[in-house]
Design a protein around this motif. Structure first.
Motif, mmCIF file in Angstrom:
data_model
loop_
_atom_site.group_PDB
_atom_site.id
_atom_site.type_symbol
_atom_site.label_atom_id
_atom_site.label_comp_id
_atom_site.label_asym_id
_atom_site.label_seq_id
_atom_site.Cartn_x
_atom_site.Cartn_y
_atom_site.Cartn_z
ATOM 1 N N UNK A 80 12.257 15.138 -38.786
ATOM 2 C CA UNK A 80 10.805 15.278 -38.701
ATOM 3 C C UNK A 80 10.302 16.156 -39.845
ATOM 4 N N UNK A 81 9.294 15.655 -40.559
ATOM 5 C CA UNK A 81 8.784 16.381 -41.729
ATOM 6 C C UNK A 81 7.806 17.463 -41.286
ATOM 7 N N UNK A 82 8.085 18.691 -41.704
ATOM 8 C CA UNK A 82 7.200 19.821 -41.447
ATOM 9 C C UNK A 82 6.545 20.218 -42.771
ATOM 10 N N UNK A 83 5.236 20.323 -42.765
ATOM 11 C CA UNK A 83 4.513 20.711 -43.979
ATOM 12 C C UNK A 83 4.037 22.159 -43.859
ATOM 13 N N UNK A 84 4.286 22.937 -44.914
ATOM 14 C CA UNK A 84 3.784 24.315 -44.985
ATOM 15 C C UNK A 84 2.703 24.330 -46.057
ATOM 16 N N UNK A 85 1.485 24.657 -45.657
ATOM 17 C CA UNK A 85 0.316 24.460 -46.525
ATOM 18 C C UNK A 85 -0.006 25.689 -47.369
ATOM 19 N N UNK B 166 2.136 22.879 -51.604
ATOM 20 C CA UNK B 166 2.409 22.466 -50.228
ATOM 21 C C UNK B 166 3.877 22.059 -50.151
ATOM 22 N N UNK B 167 4.547 22.505 -49.097
ATOM 23 C CA UNK B 167 5.989 22.291 -48.949
ATOM 24 C C UNK B 167 6.236 21.311 -47.806
ATOM 25 N N UNK B 168 7.042 20.288 -48.063
ATOM 26 C CA UNK B 168 7.486 19.366 -47.018
ATOM 27 C C UNK B 168 8.989 19.537 -46.828
ATOM 28 N N UNK B 169 9.407 19.874 -45.603
ATOM 29 C CA UNK B 169 10.817 20.165 -45.380
ATOM 30 C C UNK B 169 11.269 19.608 -44.033
ATOM 31 N N UNK B 170 12.473 19.066 -44.041
ATOM 32 C CA UNK B 170 13.096 18.614 -42.795
ATOM 33 C C UNK B 170 14.583 18.926 -42.891
ATOM 34 N N UNK B 171 15.266 18.880 -41.762
ATOM 35 C CA UNK B 171 16.715 19.067 -41.752
ATOM 36 C C UNK B 171 17.357 17.862 -41.071
ATOM 37 N N UNK C 291 3.978 29.578 -38.798
ATOM 38 C CA UNK C 291 3.395 29.330 -37.475
ATOM 39 C C UNK C 291 2.631 28.017 -37.509
ATOM 40 N N UNK C 292 2.660 27.316 -36.390
ATOM 41 C CA UNK C 292 2.071 25.978 -36.342
ATOM 42 C C UNK C 292 0.554 26.039 -36.381
ATOM 43 N N UNK C 293 -0.047 25.146 -37.188
ATOM 44 C CA UNK C 293 -1.504 25.022 -37.275
ATOM 45 C C UNK C 293 -1.990 23.791 -36.504
ATOM 46 N N UNK C 294 -1.321 22.662 -36.729
ATOM 47 C CA UNK C 294 -1.752 21.410 -36.087
ATOM 48 C C UNK C 294 -0.654 20.372 -36.276
ATOM 49 N N UNK D 47 16.385 21.327 -28.839
ATOM 50 C CA UNK D 47 14.962 21.070 -28.951
ATOM 51 C C UNK D 47 14.671 19.889 -29.858
ATOM 52 N N UNK D 48 13.393 19.512 -29.904
ATOM 53 C CA UNK D 48 12.950 18.385 -30.721
ATOM 54 C C UNK D 48 11.902 18.864 -31.715
ATOM 55 N N UNK D 49 12.082 18.505 -32.961
ATOM 56 C CA UNK D 49 11.100 18.831 -33.999
ATOM 57 C C UNK D 49 10.102 17.701 -34.107
ATOM 58 N N UNK D 50 8.830 18.051 -34.192
ATOM 59 C CA UNK D 50 7.779 17.042 -34.351
ATOM 60 C C UNK D 50 7.064 17.286 -35.667
ATOM 61 N N UNK D 51 6.572 16.196 -36.260
ATOM 62 C CA UNK D 51 5.856 16.303 -37.527
ATOM 63 C C UNK D 51 4.605 17.153 -37.326
ATOM 64 N N UNK D 52 4.483 18.185 -38.148
ATOM 65 C CA UNK D 52 3.363 19.111 -37.963
ATOM 66 C C UNK D 52 3.083 19.851 -39.255
#
Length: 480
Positions: free
Chosen positions: A207-212, A192-197, A256-259, A239-244
């Motif tokens: 905002x932390x984005x997780x790729x599962x 699982x990858x957690x990435x933010x910029x 692509x976003x899951x949740x 734009x605004x990045x949200x934790x997802x």
């Protein structure tokens, strides 16, 4: 504005045990669906888990290999969530008090030794596997309950290439330590990858984005390359990045976003009531320290120092542990380890791949390679003949000396015989002979090749060159 990526990885590795984490069902790959199951791993009412001793040991050993602190008190928790592949509707894991904490992995990256800190390496159980067909879905619970190690890194990774090299280094350490086979094709390693910029130089994280559920290291690299670009484009466009949580579509080459992301309290963690806390003793930990092996980076550096190998050769032996062990056993007997490395990498490895042979299945003794190198260095046979001898040696297991004698492959160094070969070639190829006389030095190589061909590769190439040059520079052009 320039942005930088901040990346942390959660790597899940199946441990190398004979049975599952809480029961006696076999931990094996490829069995028919739902055959390695029992009431315990199917989560039937009234069953009680019993911890797998080997899994506990491998977890602590991993902590030692990753420079972690092995906790003197660890406990198991229930992580509650519903998925079809979780038969109990909860997962037994380590949350509040994991077995190992605060370590690091050193590895080569961008011409230096980089370090990624390890937050924790904790023990849990794997889940089943969903299968989706045309008109229905199914769940195979053979994998449910397999011991799984989750290795969580600090957000020390700064790019896709660095993540790729870290994962390879981590895999090598686990394979060396006998912790896991890390067979990606069998799903033994997932990530699982957690990435933010964030703007370069900023301290606050984005905002932390997780790729599962990434199941290949190259997939992790490609997903990060895409996701970092996507996040930078979003913030640059206002734009605004949200934790997802997102998934990687390898065919589309996009995430692509899951949740939106759940928080830890959504899982309603609480201590597992059916398992006692685990408190390893000094003697127990000392026994594991005796199983610590030389790590890949140290091995590479030692091969370069002790055997004077270039970095590429040393890395080849690091990535292929059995081949590296085989090389070292031979190199210790040889005065020329680099020649041994050349034969093992360029010849033996190719033959093994071609014939699907393992090191353990080789027919010839390791010292045969030392003998073959000796025959070449003593000029008993030419390099070209050595290739032929090696092929015969690989197929039959005979020693090089026996093959040379049996097939009459000894190098011809008799000056009289070589002179006759050279005279025949000069007479048969007046054009190249004239070219050499007129200053075209490359023509000599053609003539040497013809002599080698005429002698069936047995002629001493150094002597052939000397004789040809002497004859062609003589007044008659054929006799000196």
């Amino acid at each position: 504005m320039d942005y930088e990526a901040v990346i942390g990885l959660e790597t899940h590795v199946q441990l190398k045990t004979k049975s599952k984490m809480w029961c006696g069902c076999a931990n094996e790959f490829g069995a028919p669906p739902n055959t390695n199951v029992c009431p315990v791993c199917l989560g039937m009412p009234g069953v009680l888990p019993v911890a797998n001793d080997q899994a506990l040991r491998l977890t602590a050993l991993t902590g030692i290999l990753l420079n972690c602190t092995v906790a003197r008190l660890a406990n198991f928790d229930r992580k509650n969530y519903f998925y079809p592949d979780v038969p109990k509707n909860y997962q037994i894991t380590q949350y509040s008090q994991p077995s190992t904490v605060s370590g690091y992995v050193d590895f080569e990256f961008a011409g230096r030794v980089a370090r990624v800190r390890i937050t924790r390496a904790h023990l849990e159980e794997d889940v089943g596997k969903n299968f989706h067909f045309d008109r229905h879905s199914g769940v195979d619970f053979n994998r449910a309950g397999v011991p799984l190690l989750e290795i969580v890194s600090e957000p020390d990774i700064t790019g896709a290439d660095m993540a790729y090299e870290y994962l390879n280094a981590l895999k090598d350490i686990l394979v060396y330590g006998g912790v896991s086979d890390c067979d990606m094709e069998k799903g033994m390693v997932r990530c699982d990858v957690n990435v933010s910029v964030r703007p370069k130089g900023a301290k606050e994280l984005g905002a932390k984005i997780e790729i599962k559920n990434m199941n290949s290291f190259s997939g992790v690299r490609k997903a990060l390359e895409y996701e970092i670009r996507r996040q930078v484009q979003v913030v640059n466009s206002g734009g605004t990045l949200v934790q997802s949580t997102r998934r990687w579509d390898d065919i589309a080459g996009a995430t692509e976003e899951m949740r939106t992301k759940e928080h830890a309290h959504d899982y309603r963690y609480f201590p597992e009531p059916d398992l006692m806390p685990f408190a390893p003793t000094d003697d127990w930990i000392a026994g594991l320290r005796q199983r610590v092996v030389e790590l890949p980076l140290a091995r590479k550096q030692r091969f370069m120092t002790d055997y004077q190998l270039p970095a590429t050769d040393a890395q080849t032996f690091v990535r292929d542990l059995p081949l590296g062990n085989y090389f070292e056993a031979i190199a210790r007997q040889s005065k020329n380890p680099k020649s041994v490395a050349n034969w093992v990498i360029n010849n033996l490895r190719a033959k093994m791949a071609e014939s699907h042979t393992t090191v353990a299945e080789l027919k010839f003794k390791p010292e045969c390679i030392v003998e073959l190198i000796g025959l070449v260095e003593s000029k008993a046979i030419s390099t070209a003949i050595a290739q032929q001898v090696f092929g015969e040696m690989f197929d039959t297991g005979e020693s090089p000396a026996a093959i040379v004698q049996k097939k009459g492959l000894a190098q011809v160094s008799d000056t009289g015989a070589l002179e006759k070969f050279c005279e025949e070639v000069i007479a048969a190829h007046p054009g190249p002979a004239a070219d050499f006389k007129n200053g075209k030095a490359a023509a000599l190589n053609f003539l040497k090749g013809q002599v080698m061909k005429l002698s069936q590769g047995k002629a001493n190439p150094a002597l052939v060159g000397e004789i040809l040059e002497r004859k062609l520079k003589s007044p008659s052009g054929t006799i000196a």
